[in-house]
Design an enzyme around this catalytic site. Structure first.
Site, mmCIF file in Angstrom:
data_model
loop_
_atom_site.group_PDB
_atom_site.id
_atom_site.type_symbol
_atom_site.label_atom_id
_atom_site.label_comp_id
_atom_site.label_asym_id
_atom_site.label_seq_id
_atom_site.Cartn_x
_atom_site.Cartn_y
_atom_site.Cartn_z
ATOM 1 N N ASN A 10 0.848 -1.049 0.039
ATOM 2 C CA ASN A 10 0.085 0.082 0.046
ATOM 3 C C ASN A 10 0.929 1.274 0.066
ATOM 4 O O ASN A 10 1.860 1.354 0.935
ATOM 5 C CB ASN A 10 -0.919 -0.258 1.143
ATOM 6 C CG ASN A 10 -1.712 1.289 1.322
ATOM 7 O OD1 ASN A 10 -1.450 2.286 1.135
ATOM 8 N ND2 ASN A 10 -3.097 0.757 1.741
ATOM 9 N N HIS A 13 0.943 6.195 1.643
ATOM 10 C CA HIS A 13 1.556 7.443 2.681
ATOM 11 C C HIS A 13 2.791 8.020 1.746
ATOM 12 O O HIS A 13 3.433 8.853 2.246
ATOM 13 C CB HIS A 13 2.132 6.798 3.743
ATOM 14 C CG HIS A 13 0.914 6.263 4.612
ATOM 15 N ND1 HIS A 13 -0.075 7.281 5.118
ATOM 16 C CD2 HIS A 13 0.209 5.226 4.901
ATOM 17 C CE1 HIS A 13 -1.023 6.851 5.576
ATOM 18 N NE2 HIS A 13 -0.850 5.477 5.745
ATOM 19 N N HIS A 46 -5.771 3.653 -1.716
ATOM 20 C CA HIS A 46 -7.064 4.110 -1.233
ATOM 21 C C HIS A 46 -7.333 5.548 -1.676
ATOM 22 O O HIS A 46 -6.631 6.417 -1.223
ATOM 23 C CB HIS A 46 -6.955 3.879 0.227
ATOM 24 C CG HIS A 46 -8.300 4.246 0.994
ATOM 25 N ND1 HIS A 46 -8.393 4.080 2.424
ATOM 26 C CD2 HIS A 46 -9.541 4.485 0.652
ATOM 27 C CE1 HIS A 46 -9.824 4.319 2.648
ATOM 28 N NE2 HIS A 46 -10.379 4.613 1.721
ATOM 29 N N ARG A 48 -9.497 8.159 -0.974
ATOM 30 C CA ARG A 48 -10.429 8.440 -0.121
ATOM 31 C C ARG A 48 -11.400 9.685 -0.500
ATOM 32 O O ARG A 48 -11.065 10.483 -1.174
ATOM 33 C CB ARG A 48 -9.809 8.858 1.257
ATOM 34 C CG ARG A 48 -8.884 7.879 2.123
ATOM 35 C CD ARG A 48 -8.492 8.476 3.550
ATOM 36 N NE ARG A 48 -9.525 8.712 4.477
ATOM 37 C CZ ARG A 48 -9.668 7.463 5.282
ATOM 38 N NH1 ARG A 48 -8.922 6.465 5.453
ATOM 39 N NH2 ARG A 48 -10.893 7.952 6.163
ATOM 40 N N ARG A 52 -7.306 12.806 0.953
ATOM 41 C CA ARG A 52 -6.184 13.469 1.627
ATOM 42 C C ARG A 52 -4.819 12.797 1.329
ATOM 43 O O ARG A 52 -3.790 13.341 1.624
ATOM 44 C CB ARG A 52 -6.444 12.827 3.133
ATOM 45 C CG ARG A 52 -6.238 11.557 3.355
ATOM 46 C CD ARG A 52 -6.419 11.202 5.114
ATOM 47 N NE ARG A 52 -7.722 11.718 5.468
ATOM 48 C CZ ARG A 52 -8.210 10.948 6.398
ATOM 49 N NH1 ARG A 52 -7.507 10.166 7.295
ATOM 50 N NH2 ARG A 52 -9.469 11.348 6.836
ATOM 51 N N GLU A 73 -8.782 0.462 -2.745
ATOM 52 C CA GLU A 73 -9.596 0.513 -1.627
ATOM 53 C C GLU A 73 -10.786 1.749 -1.882
ATOM 54 O O GLU A 73 -10.128 3.005 -2.188
ATOM 55 C CB GLU A 73 -8.824 0.684 -0.490
ATOM 56 C CG GLU A 73 -8.046 -0.531 -0.064
ATOM 57 C CD GLU A 73 -7.217 -0.207 1.201
ATOM 58 O OE1 GLU A 73 -7.396 0.854 1.705
ATOM 59 O OE2 GLU A 73 -6.231 -1.032 1.326
ATOM 60 N N THR A 104 -8.204 3.461 8.465
ATOM 61 C CA THR A 104 -9.413 2.894 8.347
ATOM 62 C C THR A 104 -9.593 2.003 9.645
ATOM 63 O O THR A 104 -9.012 1.036 10.214
ATOM 64 C CB THR A 104 -9.623 1.913 7.269
ATOM 65 O OG1 THR A 104 -9.185 2.482 6.005
ATOM 66 C CG2 THR A 104 -10.787 1.369 7.162
ATOM 67 N N GLU A 154 -11.043 -9.276 2.975
ATOM 68 C CA GLU A 154 -9.684 -8.964 3.747
ATOM 69 C C GLU A 154 -10.056 -8.944 5.169
ATOM 70 O O GLU A 154 -10.943 -7.806 5.670
ATOM 71 C CB GLU A 154 -9.295 -7.644 2.935
ATOM 72 C CG GLU A 154 -7.880 -7.256 3.714
ATOM 73 C CD GLU A 154 -7.197 -6.277 2.915
ATOM 74 O OE1 GLU A 154 -7.159 -6.251 1.599
ATOM 75 O OE2 GLU A 154 -6.294 -5.314 3.860
ATOM 76 N N HIS A 194 -3.648 -4.628 8.059
ATOM 77 C CA HIS A 194 -3.998 -3.361 8.689
ATOM 78 C C HIS A 194 -3.018 -3.292 9.816
ATOM 79 O O HIS A 194 -3.295 -4.462 10.978
ATOM 80 C CB HIS A 194 -5.332 -3.148 9.121
ATOM 81 C CG HIS A 194 -5.458 -1.523 9.492
ATOM 82 N ND1 HIS A 194 -5.853 -0.595 8.537
ATOM 83 C CD2 HIS A 194 -5.178 -0.852 10.855
ATOM 84 C CE1 HIS A 194 -5.871 0.547 9.204
ATOM 85 N NE2 HIS A 194 -5.630 0.270 10.513
HETATM 86 N N1 PXP Z 1 -6.027 -3.055 4.126
HETATM 87 C C1 PXP Z 1 -6.817 -1.976 4.209
HETATM 88 C C2 PXP Z 1 -8.302 -2.540 3.898
HETATM 89 C C3 PXP Z 1 -6.672 -0.925 4.539
HETATM 90 O O1 PXP Z 1 -7.269 0.135 4.703
HETATM 91 C C4 PXP Z 1 -5.291 -0.660 4.955
HETATM 92 C C5 PXP Z 1 -4.941 0.988 5.344
HETATM 93 O O2 PXP Z 1 -5.013 1.605 4.479
HETATM 94 C C6 PXP Z 1 -4.113 -1.674 4.892
HETATM 95 C C7 PXP Z 1 -4.599 -2.817 4.425
HETATM 96 C C8 PXP Z 1 -2.793 -1.210 5.162
HETATM 97 O O3 PXP Z 1 -2.589 -1.073 6.495
HETATM 98 P P1 PXP Z 1 -1.309 -0.361 7.246
HETATM 99 O O4 PXP Z 1 -0.942 0.834 6.227
HETATM 100 O O5 PXP Z 1 -1.476 -0.302 8.721
HETATM 101 O O6 PXP Z 1 -0.338 -1.495 6.919
#
Ligand code: PXP
Length: 247
Positions: A10, A13, A46, A48, A52, A73, A104, A154, A194
């Site tokens: 992901n 960030h 994602h 949003r 953001r 996402e 999330t 998931e 997550h």
């Molecule tokens: N899976 C989903 C559905 C999420 O919303 C997120 C966070 O955006 C992640 C995985 C990844 O989580 P993390 O950034 O804490 O590794």
């Protein structure tokens, strides 16, 4: 023997950091390409509702640039469904979204909300996009996801990652493993994510039914010190080791 376990990276960030100053640097597209080069099995973003981090153009540019699956996402809204249908990612992962949350915070409430969700989910499936639902590992939610035609669930690992004692962590792992078994018995592919990091990934990676982990925040933080490729390689090594040893 358990099946291979994929790592989805992901990159939200990277966009968070770019947006802190405006402009183009650091580039989420470059991060996606570097993650792909490092051996990531998929890219997760994602979009949003408040944009953001990832912006509409990022989503389109990343989809165009990568050769590995894009896991998109999004909240369960008409606007996002229309965007996703035009984008054509490999999968749409439906997440709950509140504007004021930092990230999330819990799984999507599917059970009891079928009437609102079904038309949106049907549109995604009819567009040939795999439907993934980010849910808690509860029997009710998994059965509701199955009834709505989810291709993937998931499972939310946030409670497991934040649990403070080994006993609480073990309880959460068992809950996730039980959910994974139920989902697989219903023909649903199982992912999780997550809050996972180098220390917490093992027990989740060791769950036999698990097919993909989506990890972002920790990898991006680790990348500041070691570079993204090394962070991804270390995470993959920990996943492979847990898969082999079963813990
Ligand atoms: N899976 C989903 C559905 C999420 O919303 C997120 C966070 O955006 C992640 C995985 C990844 O989580 P993390 O950034 O804490 O590794």
């Amino acid at each position: 023997m358990s099946s291979p376990l994929r790592l989805g990276v992901n990159i939200d960030h990277v966009a968070t950091l770019r947006n802190a100053r405006g402009g183009l640097h650091p580039s989420p597209v470059s991060a996606a390409l570097l993650a792909q080069k490092a051996g990531a099995d998929g890219i997760t973003i994602h979009l949003r509702e408040d944009r953001r981090h990832i912006k509409d153009e990022d989503a389109k540019d990343i989809k165009q640039a990568i050769d590995i699956p894009l896991n998109f996402e999004m909240a369960a809204t008409e606007e996002m469904v229309d965007f996703a249908i035009a984008l054509k990612p490999n999968a749409c992962c439906i997440v709950p979204e509140k504007r004021e949350e930092v990230t999330t915070e819990g799984g999507l409430a599917v059970a009891g909300h079928e009437e609102r969700l079904k038309p949106l989910f049907d549109k995604i499936k009819q567009a040939g996009i795999r439907l993934s639902l980010f849910i808690e590992a509860s029997e009710d939610e998994i059965k509701a996801a199955s009834a709505l035609g989810a291709d993937i669930i998931e499972l939310h690992t946030g409670t497991y990652c934040h649990a403070e004692t080994p006993a609480d962590k073990a309880k959460e792992v068992e809950k996730i493993a039980k959910g994974a078994r139920l989902a697989q018995s219903l023909g649903i592919e199982v992912h999780a994510g997550h809050g996972l990091d180098f220390d917490t990934v093992g027990p989740i990676a060791a769950i036999e039914e698990m097919q993909e982990l989506n990890i972002g925040h920790f990898l991006m933080g680790a990348a500041l010190f070691t570079g993204l490729e090394e962070a991804i390689h270390t995470m993959q090594a920990k996943m492979a080791q847990a898969r082999k040893s079963g813990s």
